[in-house]
Design a protein around this motif. Structure first.
Motif, PDB file in Angstrom:
ATOM      1  N   UNK A 182       0.812  -1.227   0.000  1.00  0.00           N
ATOM      2  CA  UNK A 182       0.000   0.000   0.000  1.00  0.00           C
ATOM      3  C   UNK A 182       0.840   1.269   0.000  1.00  0.00           C
ATOM      4  N   UNK A 183       2.183   1.134  -0.104  1.00  0.00           N
ATOM      5  CA  UNK A 183       3.040   2.310  -0.192  1.00  0.00           C
ATOM      6  C   UNK A 183       3.522   2.846   1.132  1.00  0.00           C
ATOM      7  N   UNK A 184       3.200   2.162   2.228  1.00  0.00           N
ATOM      8  CA  UNK A 184       3.668   2.577   3.548  1.00  0.00           C
ATOM      9  C   UNK A 184       4.035   1.343   4.369  1.00  0.00           C
ATOM     10  N   UNK A 185       4.953   1.550   5.303  1.00  0.00           N
ATOM     11  CA  UNK A 185       5.205   0.546   6.336  1.00  0.00           C
ATOM     12  C   UNK A 185       4.835   1.211   7.656  1.00  0.00           C
ATOM     13  N   UNK A 186       3.687   0.850   8.181  1.00  0.00           N
ATOM     14  CA  UNK A 186       3.203   1.451   9.421  1.00  0.00           C
ATOM     15  C   UNK A 186       3.915   0.844  10.617  1.00  0.00           C
ATOM     16  N   UNK A 187       3.655   1.396  11.786  1.00  0.00           N
ATOM     17  CA  UNK A 187       4.255   0.826  13.004  1.00  0.00           C
ATOM     18  C   UNK A 187       3.769  -0.599  13.228  1.00  0.00           C
ATOM     19  N   UNK A 188       2.509  -0.847  12.955  1.00  0.00           N
ATOM     20  CA  UNK A 188       1.982  -2.203  13.098  1.00  0.00           C
ATOM     21  C   UNK A 188       2.649  -3.153  12.102  1.00  0.00           C
ATOM     22  N   UNK A 189       2.836  -2.677  10.866  1.00  0.00           N
ATOM     23  CA  UNK A 189       3.545  -3.479   9.863  1.00  0.00           C
ATOM     24  C   UNK A 189       4.966  -3.788  10.324  1.00  0.00           C
ATOM     25  N   UNK A 190       5.651  -2.750  10.829  1.00  0.00           N
ATOM     26  CA  UNK A 190       7.017  -2.936  11.296  1.00  0.00           C
ATOM     27  C   UNK A 190       7.106  -3.950  12.423  1.00  0.00           C
ATOM     28  N   UNK A 191       6.195  -3.863  13.366  1.00  0.00           N
ATOM     29  CA  UNK A 191       6.184  -4.822  14.478  1.00  0.00           C
ATOM     30  C   UNK A 191       5.923  -6.236  13.972  1.00  0.00           C
ATOM     31  N   UNK A 192       5.041  -6.382  12.982  1.00  0.00           N
ATOM     32  CA  UNK A 192       4.757  -7.704  12.421  1.00  0.00           C
ATOM     33  C   UNK A 192       6.014  -8.308  11.787  1.00  0.00           C
ATOM     34  N   UNK A 193       6.776  -7.482  11.068  1.00  0.00           N
ATOM     35  CA  UNK A 193       8.011  -7.968  10.448  1.00  0.00           C
ATOM     36  C   UNK A 193       9.043  -8.360  11.500  1.00  0.00           C
ATOM     37  N   UNK A 194       9.162  -7.553  12.563  1.00  0.00           N
ATOM     38  CA  UNK A 194      10.110  -7.881  13.628  1.00  0.00           C
ATOM     39  C   UNK A 194       9.711  -9.160  14.353  1.00  0.00           C
ATOM     40  N   UNK A 195       8.432  -9.335  14.603  1.00  0.00           N
ATOM     41  CA  UNK A 195       7.955 -10.564  15.246  1.00  0.00           C
ATOM     42  C   UNK A 195       8.253 -11.770  14.358  1.00  0.00           C
ATOM     43  N   UNK A 196       8.080 -11.605  13.051  1.00  0.00           N
ATOM     44  CA  UNK A 196       8.374 -12.697  12.119  1.00  0.00           C
ATOM     45  C   UNK A 196       9.855 -13.082  12.195  1.00  0.00           C
ATOM     46  N   UNK A 197      10.744 -12.085  12.322  1.00  0.00           N
ATOM     47  CA  UNK A 197      12.171 -12.409  12.419  1.00  0.00           C
ATOM     48  C   UNK A 197      12.488 -13.114  13.741  1.00  0.00           C
ATOM     49  N   UNK A 198      11.922 -12.627  14.838  1.00  0.00           N
ATOM     50  CA  UNK A 198      12.153 -13.268  16.134  1.00  0.00           C
ATOM     51  C   UNK A 198      11.672 -14.720  16.092  1.00  0.00           C
ATOM     52  N   UNK A 199      10.508 -14.958  15.501  1.00  0.00           N
ATOM     53  CA  UNK A 199       9.986 -16.319  15.381  1.00  0.00           C
ATOM     54  C   UNK A 199      10.918 -17.179  14.535  1.00  0.00           C
TER      55      UNK A 199
END
Length: 330
Positions: free
Chosen positions: A140-157
């Motif tokens: 959608x052309x943005x990386x929101x804070x929620x999006x960023x947290x989702x990506x970080x959680x994916x890396x931790x997992x």
């Protein structure tokens, strides 16, 4: 696009950016080496070191740039659109250098490599999944804070899964710290240099975007993107010398898990990002296509890749840069 005269001011800016990039890469290497030595001196398990310090450390130039850009966006010292485009372009440029050019050169030099099931499951398929997830959140052309947290959680997992199911994920240096205080000081000072040099690069890029008429994303590809891939180039050379293909492939492919998940995730969680169209319409689709194509070709050859596939990957990198410059330079 009209030619830009090489004025003393422009030449000075280019030299300053080059010097800052050199410091960025060198400081990142010193920081990681010191942190790994400290971890070994305190008997931190190799699997944990490999999946955290080594994995993130090889991407520290990109991640440091993301952190500085996000803090600059929050403080108002950096233009949010230019800063976002520069670090995201650098992220995509660096990871594409690793995925195509460096893997390709390694295969050309080594000749023949078997992609084991363990490597495919623990590293290669997660790389494709990281590209796909990043594409979804950035579409959608943005990386929101929620999006960023989702990506970080994916890396931790992913890191947790790697440690618990695959054990030692990479080759970890054997040398433990003989002077923990000194190494801690070197790591801290190196990290400050990473942040300081990244800030200099981003401020210079702010000016170059206006002067050269390029967008920040394209400038990021040819500056941060190329410079940040230099540590992985040394890994390729060392792997060819030692004839250890797993080290090179694990490092190059593993960085392509860290870069999108932690880079996009860290910046998005701190400040949000404005994603340039080139990332959504070219970079990520290109990386997914090349990654999936290699899977198809390798599966038909008994999961063996040869010089032929390496040569195609090298060509793919120049296709990536050429199309990006022709369609997304301004």
């Amino acid at each position: 696009m009209t030619a830009v005269p090489l004025t003393p001011d422009l030449l000075g800016s280019l030299l300053l950016a080059a010097a800052a990039l050199a410091v960025l890469v060198k400081a990142a290497g010193a920081t990681v080496d010191s942190l790994v030595a400290l971890a070994r001196s305190y008997d931190v398990p190799d699997a944990v070191v490999a999946s955290t310090l080594v994995a993130i450390g090889t991407s520290l130039p990109e991640l440091g740039s993301h952190l500085v850009a996000s803090l600059g966006i929050l403080s108002g010292t950096l233009d949010p659109v230019v800063a976002s485009a520069t670090v995201l372009g650098g992220n995509m440029g660096s990871s594409t250098v690793q995925q195509t050019l460096l893997v390709g050169l390694f295969l050309v030099g080594f000749g023949r490599v078997t992609l084991s099931e363990a490597f495919r499951r623990s590293t290669y398929y997660p790389m494709l999944a990281a590209f796909a997830l990043t594409f979804v959140v950035a579409f959608d052309g943005t990386v929101s804070r929620l999006d960023g947290l989702a990506l970080l959680v994916a890396f931790v997992a992913y890191a947790y899964w790697t440690v618990t199911t695959h054990g030692r994920a990479a080759t970890v240096p054997e040398t433990a710290s003989t002077n923990p205080r000194r190494d801690a000081a070197v790591a801290f000072g190196g990290f400050l240099l990473v942040l300081g040099s990244a800030f200099v690069v981003l401020r210079v890029v702010d000016g170059l975007v206006v002067t050269l008429g390029l967008n920040g994303s394209m400038v990021g590809v040819v500056t941060i993107g190329l410079a940040a891939a230099l540590p992985e180039l040394s890994t390729v050379v060392e792997s060819l010398r030692r004839k250890t293909p797993d080290l090179a492939l694990g490092t190059l492919v593993g960085s392509n898990v860290v870069n999108p998940l932690v880079g996009f995730g860290l910046g998005g969680a701190i400040s949000t990002y404005a994603v340039p169209p080139s990332v959504v319409w070219w970079d990520l689709p290109f990386k997914l296509f090349v990654g999936a194509a290699l899977v198809v070709v390798a599966s038909r050859e008994g999961w063996v890749v040869r010089r032929r596939e390496g040569a195609w990957l090298v060509v793919a990198y120049f296709v990536f840069v050429s199309v990006r410059f022709l369609l997304f330079a301004v």
